[in-house]
Write an enzyme that holds these catalytic residues in place. Structure first.
Site, PDB file in Angstrom:
ATOM      1  N   GLU A  58       0.844  -1.195   0.000  1.00  0.00           N
ATOM      2  CA  GLU A  58       0.000   0.000   0.000  1.00  0.00           C
ATOM      3  C   GLU A  58       0.879   1.246   0.000  1.00  0.00           C
ATOM      4  O   GLU A  58       2.057   1.194   0.357  1.00  0.00           O
ATOM      5  CB  GLU A  58      -0.956   0.009   1.197  1.00  0.00           C
ATOM      6  CG  GLU A  58      -0.291   0.169   2.539  1.00  0.00           C
ATOM      7  CD  GLU A  58      -1.283   0.208   3.700  1.00  0.00           C
ATOM      8  OE1 GLU A  58      -1.072   1.021   4.616  1.00  0.00           O
ATOM      9  OE2 GLU A  58      -2.261  -0.574   3.713  1.00  0.00           O
ATOM     10  N   HIS A  93       1.379   0.426  17.294  1.00  0.00           N
ATOM     11  CA  HIS A  93       0.203   0.466  16.417  1.00  0.00           C
ATOM     12  C   HIS A  93      -1.103   0.251  17.174  1.00  0.00           C
ATOM     13  O   HIS A  93      -2.123  -0.088  16.570  1.00  0.00           O
ATOM     14  CB  HIS A  93       0.323  -0.553  15.271  1.00  0.00           C
ATOM     15  CG  HIS A  93       1.539  -0.345  14.430  1.00  0.00           C
ATOM     16  ND1 HIS A  93       1.633   0.650  13.484  1.00  0.00           N
ATOM     17  CD2 HIS A  93       2.740  -0.977  14.410  1.00  0.00           C
ATOM     18  CE1 HIS A  93       2.821   0.608  12.915  1.00  0.00           C
ATOM     19  NE2 HIS A  93       3.522  -0.366  13.459  1.00  0.00           N
ATOM     20  N   ARG A 150     -18.019  -3.254  14.766  1.00  0.00           N
ATOM     21  CA  ARG A 150     -18.323  -3.502  16.177  1.00  0.00           C
ATOM     22  C   ARG A 150     -18.248  -2.162  16.906  1.00  0.00           C
ATOM     23  O   ARG A 150     -17.826  -1.167  16.339  1.00  0.00           O
ATOM     24  CB  ARG A 150     -17.297  -4.475  16.779  1.00  0.00           C
ATOM     25  CG  ARG A 150     -15.855  -4.006  16.551  1.00  0.00           C
ATOM     26  CD  ARG A 150     -14.828  -4.891  17.252  1.00  0.00           C
ATOM     27  NE  ARG A 150     -13.470  -4.587  16.862  1.00  0.00           N
ATOM     28  CZ  ARG A 150     -12.734  -3.583  17.344  1.00  0.00           C
ATOM     29  NH1 ARG A 150     -13.259  -2.751  18.236  1.00  0.00           N
ATOM     30  NH2 ARG A 150     -11.489  -3.387  16.942  1.00  0.00           N
TER      31      ARG A 150
END
Length: 298
Positions: A58, A93, A150
């Site tokens: 990416e 992260h 969620r």
């Protein structure tokens, strides 16, 4: 193939394990010369961590912010965006401090990001509370990262600036109710005041955030106006190695960002946990940091 994709999107690129998360199997590649070795290393790490060596490529965004949009979608075709959360303060992260709104998001950008999240949910026929996560670059361009299908840890900051109880609305949507198009849902939903959440974890920030275990001998939770404490532990609780290190969420609301920061500092100074190390000192250091106070975070 990886080199072709990287050439197409332009360096730097990020190699990322397709099967995983949490930063495992990730490599930044800044030029064509480095892609072969980085790909080998990323695939080895992905195989060891997840049993799958598939990697995707990416575009790597330099100094991005992690900004996410909260949505609600019912089974009757109504999808609404409840605005953004700023989640850029992370370690390994994983988020440590979240706030709503984001100091980097204008009403115009909020509308564009919200519209993108709503389109994604509609395209998927989504029904529930959900979060579209984006990377936001320095020029105001945003890139889809993932969708969390969620409720999220940081949902309280959105609740505090919108007045909408997300957990209650999850249940009402599941029961077949229709989202009303009256206040506070009438678009566009603009944030009222500012909310900040600190994830209180059983880790030692002075020692590389190593996990800390033991028995909580004493716990004093902060309180007062505009302070919300959500916790799964109390005095006497055993903190083991086998679960996520988050002990509690400390959430505050203020009329402005500066007021919210001051209220959070006061609440953190009131918090006392004896028996395990916690992230409290880390949060206090961040709140005192000039870049954080000016909103210049990535």
């Amino acid at each position: 193939e990886a080199a072709q994709v990287a050439e197409h999107y332009g360096y730097p690129v990020l190699l990322k394990a397709a099967a995983g998360g949490g930063g495992k199997g990730m490599r930044v590649v800044r030029s064509a010369a480095g892609i072969a070795a980085a790909l080998d290393a990323a695939r080895r790490e992905a195989m060891n961590a997840f049993g799958d060596d598939a990697v995707y490529v990416e575009k790597y965004i330099e100094g991005p912010r992690h900004v996410e949009i909260q949505i609600l979608a019912d089974r009757h075709g109504t999808v609404v965006s409840l605005g953004e959360r700023e989640c850029s303060v992370q370690r390994r992260h994983q988020k440590m401090i979240e706030e709503a709104p984001s100091p980097a998001v204008s009403p115009e950008l909020r509308a564009r990001m919200g519209a993108a999240a709503v389109r994604a949910a509609r395209a998927a026929g989504y029904e529930n509370a959900g979060t579209c996560e984006f990377l936001l670059d320095r020029d105001g361009n945003f890139y889809f990262l993932e969708m969390n299908t969620r409720i999220q840890v940081e949902h309280p900051v959105t609740e505090l600036v919108t007045g909408i109880d997300l957990v209650q609305w999850q249940i009402r949507i599941a029961a077949g109710e229709k989202l009303p198009l009256t206040a506070p849902f009438s678009a566009p939903i603009e944030p009222h005041g500012w909310a900040i959440e600190c994830r209180i974890t059983s880790e030692d920030p002075a020692n590389g955030f190593l996990p800390s275990t033991g028995r909580i001998e004493y716990l004093h939770a902060p309180g007062g106006p505009g302070v919300r404490w959500e916790s799964g532990v109390e005095t006497g609780s055993e903190v083991g190695l086998f679960y996520d290190p988050m002990l509690a969420k400390l959430v505050v609301w203020g009329a402005s960002r500066d007021e919210a920061i001051e209220r959070m500092r006061r609440a953190l100074n009131e918090l006392a946990v004896v028996g395990v190390e916690t992230s409290r000192e880390f949060h206090l250091r961040v709140l005192d940091d000039a870049e954080f106070r000016s909103g210049a975070i990535d």
